[in-house]
Every structure is written in structure tokens, then in C-alpha cells.
Design a protein around this motif. Structure first.
Motif, PDB file in Angstrom:
ATOM      1  N   UNK A  77       0.834  -1.212   0.000  1.00 13.18           N
ATOM      2  CA  UNK A  77       0.000   0.000   0.000  1.00 13.18           C
ATOM      3  C   UNK A  77       0.864   1.255   0.000  1.00 13.18           C
ATOM      4  N   UNK A  78       0.232   2.410  -0.130  1.00 12.53           N
ATOM      5  CA  UNK A  78       0.972   3.676  -0.094  1.00 12.53           C
ATOM      6  C   UNK A  78       1.719   3.823   1.219  1.00 12.53           C
ATOM      7  N   UNK A  79       2.960   4.284   1.121  1.00 12.99           N
ATOM      8  CA  UNK A  79       3.740   4.498   2.337  1.00 12.99           C
ATOM      9  C   UNK A  79       4.449   3.248   2.817  1.00 12.99           C
ATOM     10  N   UNK A  80       4.373   2.155   2.031  1.00 11.25           N
ATOM     11  CA  UNK A  80       4.990   0.895   2.457  1.00 11.25           C
ATOM     12  C   UNK A  80       6.515   0.961   2.364  1.00 11.25           C
ATOM     13  N   UNK A  81       7.023   1.836   1.490  1.00  8.25           N
ATOM     14  CA  UNK A  81       8.471   1.941   1.330  1.00  8.25           C
ATOM     15  C   UNK A  81       8.954   1.493  -0.047  1.00  8.25           C
ATOM     16  N   UNK A  82       8.055   1.371  -0.995  1.00  5.30           N
ATOM     17  CA  UNK A  82       8.432   0.919  -2.340  1.00  5.30           C
ATOM     18  C   UNK A  82       9.338   1.941  -3.029  1.00  5.30           C
ATOM     19  N   UNK A  83       8.868   3.190  -3.052  1.00  5.25           N
ATOM     20  CA  UNK A  83       9.643   4.232  -3.725  1.00  5.25           C
ATOM     21  C   UNK A  83      11.002   4.415  -3.059  1.00  5.25           C
ATOM     22  N   UNK A  84      11.012   4.407  -1.746  1.00  6.29           N
ATOM     23  CA  UNK A  84      12.268   4.556  -1.012  1.00  6.29           C
ATOM     24  C   UNK A  84      13.272   3.476  -1.437  1.00  6.29           C
ATOM     25  N   UNK A  85      12.818   2.228  -1.478  1.00  7.60           N
ATOM     26  CA  UNK A  85      13.696   1.133  -1.871  1.00  7.60           C
ATOM     27  C   UNK A  85      14.249   1.358  -3.277  1.00  7.60           C
TER      28      UNK A  85
END
Ligand SMILES: Nc1ncnc2c1ncn2[C@@H]1O[C@H](COP(=O)(O)OP(=O)(O)O)[C@@H](O)[C@H]1O
Ligand SMILES: [Mg+2]
Lengths: 310, 247
Positions: free
Chosen positions: A35-43
């Protein structure tokens, strides 16, 4: 090939990802579902060298993403979530600029070929600012593909597209994924299931499950959430239902409504129905409702129920 | 090096479709033209007087001063806008080094200003035609060299400041403040302090120009001063981008 070990990122005091371990193999499309905020973009930003991790390490094609950042960046194609484009440039000029930064020889031919791949050849001379969302997404994808990278990292590549465009982009990714390493993120379960060879489920900065779409499906099938409408003392009933083996997550969702979930392969509905009648309550309705992504995570991460009872 | 050129080329071309750059170019050249015209008229009125004919300083003098406004207007966008538009993510994940990005941006702006200065050469040329025995060529070269060095330093500081912001307007005003300090304030203590005033005089950005280059004196210390400022500005920009990554 992407290898990630114990990857952690803190934004100030906030931990965005927490000790991730996974790998993405060549010739496979690996899905990052959460979901949003899970850390996908960060990774993904760490993998592409945009920012360093707070702890842990990652390698792409054998190169460390921090130490050999330039080597990594040469080998990776990246479509950021925001699809950054220079709107005041034409499609061709934009791609020429990116091709020059990557020092591609015979850039004109490559750009033409890539535009053909993403179906934008007739828009080469048009300004990016005048393109639709779907076309911009494809310009971003073209940019990521220009240098025919070994590894492709796509952050929510189908977000904001209409259904026809989604199908187009998915087909393109499937085609690309045949001989490359593709890591893509999505918050749509069905997209991950259709597109990916392997799915990593990430929630609150942690990988909570990792499986093939088929196994994921069978783990999920049977897991059901049920909504019950009864007249009478629902609080007391909820307490009783909670004690039934295999039932989890009981909540009172309304004046006369409660919801619960039961584990895969253990249909408790007949037992519950009897319980309601025996408690002298009026059973008005019992129906299955779909699981939200959040509930799917909970289901997948719950340990298999203990079998010591018998 | 090739990446620097790629980035510089894009910036340079972008100025020719940028309204801000057109306003800068228009004002820059118009104001110089007006001051030039006034001086020429004064010369004709004075024809039988004793005042010496104007020289190339009527062009290079105002030009240096106009840079105080032109430079921040040209540099404010350079890195701040990449951050605002999210394209910084594109550049920082491409195989480009931070310094290449910063130097490329600076070079694009520098080439644009050089273009404007090349156009401004028309005024000394006219002056050379209408005065007898023509203008002092050495004085003109020295003045232009001073303006070019000033431009390099101004733009580098502007690029450096632009890297610290994601808002163009904030970048513009911060750059202006720094320029005001370097142009007027830093030299002020030199006039009141008896000892140690040399340091402040050396740091004064306008002094090196008006008291040396624009008077036909090319000094090594002046060249070193402007080049150091240029390097410092570019270093600030590079460091700011590196720090942005680690935040
Ligand atoms: N630049 C940032 N500064 C502070 N917190 C951030 C930043 N980027 C992301 N976060 C936080 O980190 C967490 C993970 O975000 P993100 O990686 O964007 O998740 P996803 O892409 O899965 O939606 C979120 O809680 C988000 O608020
Ligand atoms: Mg995201």
C-alpha cells in the motif's frame, strides 16, 4: 540481477524501510506489492543511486549501489513514480538529451527504435507538455529503455493510466521482462498477479511475504471476510465468535453488524450460523465481503494456525 | 567533460525559449544602449569644449553593474527548478557526476551571457568609428576581460545558491543579498579600519573591477580573486547536491 540485504532507510526519526532482504533475478519480473507508504519508492530510490541507505547494502549486476553508483546507474533503467520530464522539450529532444548523458552512439537510430517500441514514433516532434498522461508515461518508459539496460526499475508504471493504456504498458513490460531483470512496484494485487513471476509483499517497511502469484492465490483462496447482520446483543455474540477456532479479526462494524475473517480451508460459517440461532438472536444476513490489501497482508503474515487442538 | 557539455547545451538552448531570459537580454542591452546614447549626445554637445571623448568604459562600467540583476535572474532556475519539477531524480539516477551537473548548468548560463556581451561589442565598435583617433583597444579588452570574469563569478555563486533551494524566487533573492554583500558591504570596513583594511579591500568584488580591470589594469590578484569565487560557487553547488542525497 538485484541483491538486497538488510536494507534500511530512516528519514530523520521515521524508519521508511526496515531490514529488507530480497533478490530479483534475470529473466523474471519481480513485483513489489504494497500500500501507499509501504516503502516501495524509497527502496527503488536507493537501488537507482538517488540516495544512499541508512544501513544494509544492495548490489545490481554485482556492483554496490553506493560504492559503484556510477556503474550501477549505467546499467539501470529507471522510471520514477513522478515520471519526471522536461515539459518544454520535444519528445525527441528530451530523449536525445538523456541519450547524450548516457553517451549512446548513433542516438538518433536508438531513439527512433525505442519510440517505435513504446508506440510514440508519430509524436517525436511534439512537445512533452502537450502529451496525455498515458503518453508521458510511455516517454518515461522510453527514457528508461534507451540504453537497453540489464536491469529495469519501474515505480508504479501503470498508475493514472486508463484501462486501455494499462493493458498496453503491461504488455510492453512483459515483453521487456523476457530477457532482463525487472523490478516493478504496484499497490494493485491483480496487477502484480498478472504481470509478475514473483511477488514481494511489503508493508510498513518490511517484506511480509514472498511468493509466486500461483502460491499467493492459493494461500489467499478460502480466506474470507464475512459480514453478519443480527438483531440482539451483538457485543456478546462477537465475543463468542472470537473464540471459535479459525476465526480472527472480529470487529463490530455497526449497530447490528459485525465482521470477522476465517482462515483458508476452514469454513466456519455453518457453525457460526448455529451459534447465532442458539443464542436466540435473529440472523438477518450473512455475506462474504472482499479482503482489502491491508487484510491480505494480515492473512498472509499470520502464522499457520496451531494444529495441537485435536 | 561530455556530460558538462550536454547539460550546458540544453541550458543554453532553453534560454532562447525562456521569457525571463528575454527580459534579461532586452533590459541588459537596452540600458547599455541608452547610457551609450546619452554619452554620445553629451560628446556632440561638448564638441568644442575640453571634455575628453567617451571611451569603452561607458559600456563596460554599466555592464558590470547590470550583472548584479541579470546574473541571479539567469541562475535562479538552474538547479532549484530541477528539484521543484522532480527532474533532479532523473539527473541523479543517470550516470552523471554532481560536479558535471553543476558546472554544466553554470557553463550554459555563462555562454548565454557571453552571447549578450558579444552583441554589446557593437557599441565600442560604433565609438571607434565616430571618435578620432578611435578608442583605446587595450582599455576595452581589459574592461571586457573584467566583465567576463565578473560574470563567471556571479553566475557560479548564483548556481551554487540555486542548488540550495527548490524555489526560484527564494534563490533569486538570496543570490541578490550575497551580491550586495560582496559588491558594497564587504569593502566598507576598508574605509574605516586603519589596519587590516587590505583584506576587506581584496574581498570587495566591485573594487577589483572599477579600480583595476575597468581602468586598463589587468592584475593577477584580480584574476585569482574572480576565479576563486567562481570555484567556490561551483563547489557550494556540488556540495549542496551531494548533501541533498544524504538527507
Ligand atoms: N523524502 C521523505 N522525507 C520523509 N519521509 C519520507 C520521504 N519519502 C518518503 N517518506 C516516508 O517514508 C515512508 C515510505 O514512503 P515511500 O517509500 O514513498 O512508500 P511507497 O512508495 O510504498 O508509497 C512513508 O511513510 C513516507 O511518508
Ligand atoms: Mg511510492
Amino acid at each position: 540481477m538485484i541483491e538486497v540485504s538488510n536494507l534500511t532507510k530512516d528519514y530523520g526519526a521515521r524508519r521508511a524501510i526496515d531490514g529488507l532482504n530480497f533478490e530479483a533475478r534475470q529473466g523474471e519480473i519481480t513485483g513489489f506489492l504494497g500500500p501507499n507508504g509501504a516503502g516501495k519508492t524509497t527502496t527503488m530510490r536507493i537501488l537507482t543511486g538517488y540516495m544512499p541507505p541508512s544501513d544494509g547494502a544492495a548490489t545490481i549486476a554485482g556492483y554496490d549501489v553506493v560504492r559503484d553508483s556510477l556503474e550501477v546507474r549505467r546499467r539501470v533503467g529507471y522510471l520514477p513514480e513522478t515520471v519526471p520530464l522536461y515539459t518544454e522539450m520535444t519528445v525527441f529532444d528530451y530523449l536525445k538529451f538523456m541519450a547524450d548523458l548516457r553517451r549512446l552512439p548513433e542516438a538518433e537510430d536508438i531513439i527512433e527504435e525505442t519510440l517505435e517500441m513504446v508506440g510514440l514514433l508519430d509524436r517525436a516532434g511534439g512537445y512533452i507538455g502537450n502529451l496525455s498522461k498515458g503518453m508521458r508515461q510511455r516517454v518515461g518508459l522510453a527514457q528508461a529503455l534507451l540504453h537497453r539496460p540489464e536491469v529495469l526499475i519501474l515505480d508504479e508504471p501503470t498508475i493514472g493510466l486508463d484501462p486501455a493504456q494499462i493493458i498496453e504498458v503491461r504488455n510492453l513490460i512483459r515483453e521487456i521482462g523476457k530477457e532482463r531483470t525487472v523490478l516493478l512496484s504496484t499497490h494493485i494485487l491483480s496487477e502484480a498477479q498478472q504481470l509478475c513471476d514473483r511477488i514481494l509483499i511489503i508493508n510498513k517497511g518490511k517484506i511480509v511475504a514472498e511468493d509466486t502469484p500461483q502460491n499467493l492465490q492459493s494461500n489467499l483462496s478460502g480466506a474470507q471476510r464475512v459480514q453478519l447482520t443480527v438483531r440482539g446483543d451483538t457485543a456478546k455474540l462477537a465475543e463468542k465468535i472470537g473464540k471459535v477456532d479459525g476465526v480472527e479479526n472480529v470487529i463490530l462494524s455497526g449497530e447490528e453488524q459485525l465482521e470477522f475473517q476465517y482462515a483458508a480451508g476452514k469454513d466456519v460459517r455453518p457453525a457460526i450460523a448455529r451459534m447465532v440461532v442458539e443464542a436466540n438472536l435473529d440472523l438477518l444476513e450473512m455475506r462474504a465481503i472482499g479482503l482489502s490489501l491491508e487484510e491480505i497482508f494480515l492473512t498472509l503474515t499470520k502464522e499457520a494456525p496451531a494444529e495441537s487442538e485435536e | 567533460m561530455r556530460n558538462i557539455w550536454t547539460i550546458a547545451k540544453r541550458e543554453y538552448n532553453l534560454y532562447f525559449i525562456s521569457p525571463v531570459a528575454y527580459v534579461v537580454a532586452f533590459l541588459f542591452l537596452t540600458i547599455i544602449a541608452l547610457i551609450f546614447a546619452i554619452n554620445i549626445m553629451a560628446m556632440t554637445v561638448n564638441q568644442f569644449g575640453f571634455a575628453p571623448p567617451p571611451d569603452s568604459r561607458v559600456v563596460t562600467g554599466p555592464m558590470a553593474f547590470l550583472l548584479l540583476l541579470a546574473a541571479p535572474a539567469l541562475t535562479m532556475r538552474l538547479l532549484a527548478d530541477e528539484v521543484r519539477m522532480g527532474t533532479m531524480e532523473l539527473l541523479l539516477t543517470a550516470p552523471v557526476r554532481e560536479y558535471e551537473l553543476v558546472v554544466g548548468k553554470w557553463l550554459g548560463a555563462f555562454l548565454f551571457m557571453l552571447t549578450l556581451m558579444a552583441v554589446s561589442l557593437v557599441f565600442p565598435f560604433i565609438l571607434n568609428q565616430i571618435t578620432d583617433p578611435g578608442i583605446d583597444q587595450m582599455l576595452m579588452m581589459s574592461g571586457y576581460l573584467g566583465v567576463i570574469l565578473l560574470t563567471a563569478a556571479f553566475l557560479a555563486i548564483g548556481v551554487g545558491i540555486s542548488a540550495l533551494f527548490s524555489n526560484q524566487v527564494a534563490a533569486f533573492f538570496t543570490t541578490m543579498v550575497i551580491f550586495v554583500i560582496l559588491w558594497w558591504l564587504v569593502g566598507a570596513p576598508a574605509n574605516v579600519l586603519p589596519g587590516g583594511s587590505d583584506v576587506f579591500r581584496y574581498l570587495d568584488m566591485s573594487g577589483h573591477f572599477y579600480q583595476s580591470f575597468n581602468e586598463g589594469r589587468i592584475t593577477l590578484s584580480g584574476i585569482a580573486y574572480y576565479l576563486s569565487l567562481t570555484a567556490l560557487g561551483l563547489l557550494i553547488g556540488t556540495t549542496a547536491i551531494e548533501t541533498r542525497r544524504w538527507r
